[in-house]
Design a protein around this motif. Structure first.
Motif, PDB file in Angstrom:
ATOM      1  N   THR A 147      51.666  40.181  58.125  1.00 58.55           N
ATOM      2  CA  THR A 147      50.217  39.786  58.415  1.00 58.55           C
ATOM      3  C   THR A 147      49.706  38.710  57.666  1.00 58.55           C
ATOM      4  OG1 THR A 147      50.187  42.374  58.507  1.00 58.55           O
ATOM      5  CG2 THR A 147      47.933  41.083  58.293  1.00 58.55           C
ATOM      6  N   ALA A 148      48.868  37.959  58.234  1.00 59.79           N
ATOM      7  CA  ALA A 148      47.998  36.912  57.654  1.00 59.79           C
ATOM      8  C   ALA A 148      47.433  37.151  56.398  1.00 59.79           C
ATOM      9  CB  ALA A 148      47.366  35.983  58.717  1.00 59.79           C
ATOM     10  N   TRP A 149      47.853  36.623  55.353  1.00 64.29           N
ATOM     11  CA  TRP A 149      47.186  37.227  53.961  1.00 64.29           C
ATOM     12  C   TRP A 149      45.649  36.948  53.951  1.00 64.29           C
ATOM     13  CZ3 TRP A 149      49.538  39.861  50.919  1.00 64.29           C
ATOM     14  CH2 TRP A 149      48.948  40.040  49.673  1.00 64.29           C
ATOM     15  N   ASP A 150      44.983  36.005  54.527  1.00 62.81           N
ATOM     16  CA  ASP A 150      43.716  36.077  54.339  1.00 62.81           C
ATOM     17  C   ASP A 150      43.032  37.158  55.244  1.00 62.81           C
ATOM     18  OD1 ASP A 150      44.253  34.642  56.841  1.00 62.81           O
ATOM     19  OD2 ASP A 150      42.810  33.125  56.568  1.00 62.81           O
ATOM     20  N   GLY A 151      43.764  37.617  56.199  1.00 61.83           N
ATOM     21  CA  GLY A 151      43.158  38.961  57.050  1.00 61.83           C
ATOM     22  C   GLY A 151      43.749  40.317  56.609  1.00 61.83           C
ATOM     23  N   ILE A 152      44.547  40.010  55.660  1.00 66.42           N
ATOM     24  CA  ILE A 152      45.462  41.681  55.327  1.00 66.42           C
ATOM     25  C   ILE A 152      44.465  42.769  55.018  1.00 66.42           C
ATOM     26  CG2 ILE A 152      46.031  41.111  52.716  1.00 66.42           C
ATOM     27  CD1 ILE A 152      49.057  41.728  54.071  1.00 66.42           C
TER      28      ILE A 152
ATOM     29  N   ARG B  87      45.612  30.101  51.455  1.00 72.25           N
ATOM     30  CA  ARG B  87      44.382  30.725  51.893  1.00 72.25           C
ATOM     31  C   ARG B  87      44.192  32.044  51.352  1.00 72.25           C
ATOM     32  NH1 ARG B  87      43.889  28.923  56.179  1.00 72.25           N
ATOM     33  NH2 ARG B  87      42.482  26.977  55.760  1.00 72.25           N
ATOM     34  N   GLY B  88      43.183  32.544  50.524  1.00 71.49           N
ATOM     35  CA  GLY B  88      43.166  33.935  50.336  1.00 71.49           C
ATOM     36  C   GLY B  88      43.742  34.302  49.235  1.00 71.49           C
ATOM     37  N   THR B  89      44.284  33.422  48.389  1.00 72.34           N
ATOM     38  CA  THR B  89      45.330  33.923  47.046  1.00 72.34           C
ATOM     39  C   THR B  89      44.426  33.810  45.800  1.00 72.34           C
ATOM     40  OG1 THR B  89      46.336  31.448  47.087  1.00 72.34           O
ATOM     41  CG2 THR B  89      47.442  33.178  48.294  1.00 72.34           C
ATOM     42  N   THR B  90      44.895  34.157  44.915  1.00 71.61           N
ATOM     43  CA  THR B  90      44.451  33.989  43.489  1.00 71.61           C
ATOM     44  C   THR B  90      44.304  32.575  42.832  1.00 71.61           C
ATOM     45  OG1 THR B  90      46.182  35.106  42.609  1.00 71.61           O
ATOM     46  CG2 THR B  90      44.379  36.736  42.717  1.00 71.61           C
ATOM     47  N   GLY B  91      45.327  31.851  43.440  1.00 72.40           N
ATOM     48  CA  GLY B  91      45.390  30.301  43.190  1.00 72.40           C
ATOM     49  C   GLY B  91      44.022  29.668  43.662  1.00 72.40           C
ATOM     50  N   GLN B  92      43.749  30.057  44.855  1.00 71.81           N
ATOM     51  CA  GLN B  92      42.526  29.370  45.614  1.00 71.81           C
ATOM     52  C   GLN B  92      41.610  29.825  44.726  1.00 71.81           C
ATOM     53  OE1 GLN B  92      41.648  30.805  49.544  1.00 71.81           O
ATOM     54  NE2 GLN B  92      39.460  30.034  49.279  1.00 71.81           N
ATOM     55  N   ILE B  93      41.252  31.261  44.400  1.00 67.73           N
ATOM     56  CA  ILE B  93      40.050  31.492  43.560  1.00 67.73           C
ATOM     57  C   ILE B  93      39.968  30.936  42.408  1.00 67.73           C
ATOM     58  CG2 ILE B  93      39.309  33.680  42.540  1.00 67.73           C
ATOM     59  CD1 ILE B  93      40.623  35.321  44.910  1.00 67.73           C
ATOM     60  N   TRP B  94      41.195  30.872  41.794  1.00 67.64           N
ATOM     61  CA  TRP B  94      41.201  30.080  40.191  1.00 67.64           C
ATOM     62  C   TRP B  94      40.525  28.664  40.341  1.00 67.64           C
ATOM     63  CZ3 TRP B  94      42.255  26.013  37.285  1.00 67.64           C
ATOM     64  CH2 TRP B  94      42.315  26.436  35.938  1.00 67.64           C
ATOM     65  N   VAL B  95      41.044  28.077  41.126  1.00 66.40           N
ATOM     66  CA  VAL B  95      40.562  26.458  41.301  1.00 66.40           C
ATOM     67  C   VAL B  95      39.117  26.598  41.690  1.00 66.40           C
ATOM     68  CG1 VAL B  95      40.858  24.489  42.619  1.00 66.40           C
ATOM     69  CG2 VAL B  95      42.791  25.632  42.164  1.00 66.40           C
TER      70      VAL B  95
END
Length: 261
Positions: free
Chosen positions: A84-89, A152-160
Motif C-alpha cells: 500500500t502507498a505509504w502516504d495513503g496507508i 512522502r508520509g514518513t517521519t523523515g519528512q515530518i522531522w525536516v
C-alpha cells in the motif's frame, strides 16, 4: 402469554442443541462460520527492507512480515500482506481496505489521533546520507542549506518540516518528496538532491549499492508499533499479546539475526 414465553424458550434451547448460534449473541473472533481461521489483511510498504518488501516472485518478506506470521500462528489466525502507498496507508486502514499496518510505522501523536497502536516493538533513529562525491556536512544539513529528499508520509519528512522548514532555516521548496525511498536514493545517486533522510536500517539497505554514505544520525528515539483501527479493540489486544510472546521467545533473537537487525 406464558405459552408464548415458554415457546420462545424452547425454540432457543432447540437452536442451541442443533448448533445455531443465534440465541447466544456471541462470535468466535478467530474463526468463521465454517470453522476456517479468520484472515487479517496487513498493509505494508513493499519497498522497506529489512522490515517489509517483495522478493523476486512478488512475495512479502522481511522482519515485520516474519514477525506477523509467527504471531498469527501463535494466536490462531491467518494473514495476507497488501502493498500500500505509504502516504495513503492510514486512510486505507480507516476505510477497511486493510486490517492493520505492520511495516515499521513510527508511533506519533498525530497518527494516534487516527488509529490505535500496539505496544512498541522496535526503536530507530533518522539518518542523513549524501553522495560520495560531495563534501557537505551535518552542519550544512542543520543549517537548512541543502536540497533534501524524503519519502512522502514518513517521519523523515515530518522531522525536516518541523525542525528546518517551520523554524525558517530551510525554504519549503528545498524538501523534495517522493512516493518511495528507492526514488529518493536514485536521485541522490544522480546528484539531483544534496541529501536524503530516512530510518537507519532501510537507509543502509537503500544505498548499499550506490555511491553514497551516511554522514549523521539524528537521535529521534522513534519507536515502531502496529497500527489498528480504533474500533478493533479485540484485535489490538490479540496483537499486543502476540508481540509480548514473540519478544520473549528465542525466535525473536533469531529474527534479528536473520534480518541483520
Amino acid at each position: 402469554m406464558e405459552r408464548k414465553v415458554l415457546g420462545a424458550l424452547c425454540a432457543c434451547i432447540l437452536m442451541l442443541v442443533v448448533g445455531i448460534a443465534g440465541c447466544t449473541g456471541t462470535e468466535t473472533p478467530t474463526t468463521t462460520d465454517t470453522g476456517a481461521k479468520q484472515t487479517y489483511i496487513i498493509g505494508i510498504d513493499a519497498e522497506y527492507p529489512p522490515y517489509s518488501y517483495l522478493d523476486k516472485d512478488g512475495n512479502a518478506i522481511g522482519f515485520d512480515v516474519d514477525s506477523a506470521k509467527w504471531i498469527a500462528e501463535q494466536q490462531g489466525f491467518e494473514v495476507k500482506f497488501q502493498p500500500t502507498a505509504w502516504d495513503g496507508i492510514i486512510p486505507a486502514l480507516q476505510a477497511g481496505k486493510i486490517d492493520m499496518v505492520y511495516s515499521g510505522m513510527t508511533i506519533t501523536d498525530e497518527r494516534k489521533e487516527k488509529v490505535n497502536f500496539s505496544i512498541p516493538y522496535w526503536q530507530v533513529n533518522q539518518t542523513v546520507a549524501i553522495h560520495n562525491d560531495t563534501a557537505v556536512t551535518m552542519d550544512n544539513f542543520y543549517a537548512g542549506t541543502l536540497i533534501v529528499g524524503a519519502q512522502r508520509g514518513t517521519t523523515g519528512q515530518i522531522w525536516v518540516e518541523e525542525n528546518l522548514i517551520d523554524s525558517g532555516k530551510m525554504p519549503s521548496e528545498n524538501l523534495k518528496l517522493y512516493d518511495s525511498f528507492p526514488l529518493v536514493a536514485a536521485d541522490l545517486q544522480n546528484k539531483r538532491i544534496d541529501a536524503a533522510i530516512y530510518d537507519k536500517p532501510p537507509m543502509l539497505d537503500a544505498i548499499a549499492d550506490k555511491p553514497a554514505h551516511i554522514i549523521g544520525e539524528i537521535d529521534t528515539g522513534e519507536v515502531y508499533g502496529i497500527a489498528i483501527r480504533k474500533t478493533d479493540t479485540e484485535l489490538l489486544e490479540t496483537m499486543n499479546e502476540g508481540l509480548t510472546k514473540l519478544m520473549a521467545d528465542p525466535y525473536w533473537e533469531e529474527l534479528k539475526t536473520t534480518w541483520d537487525m
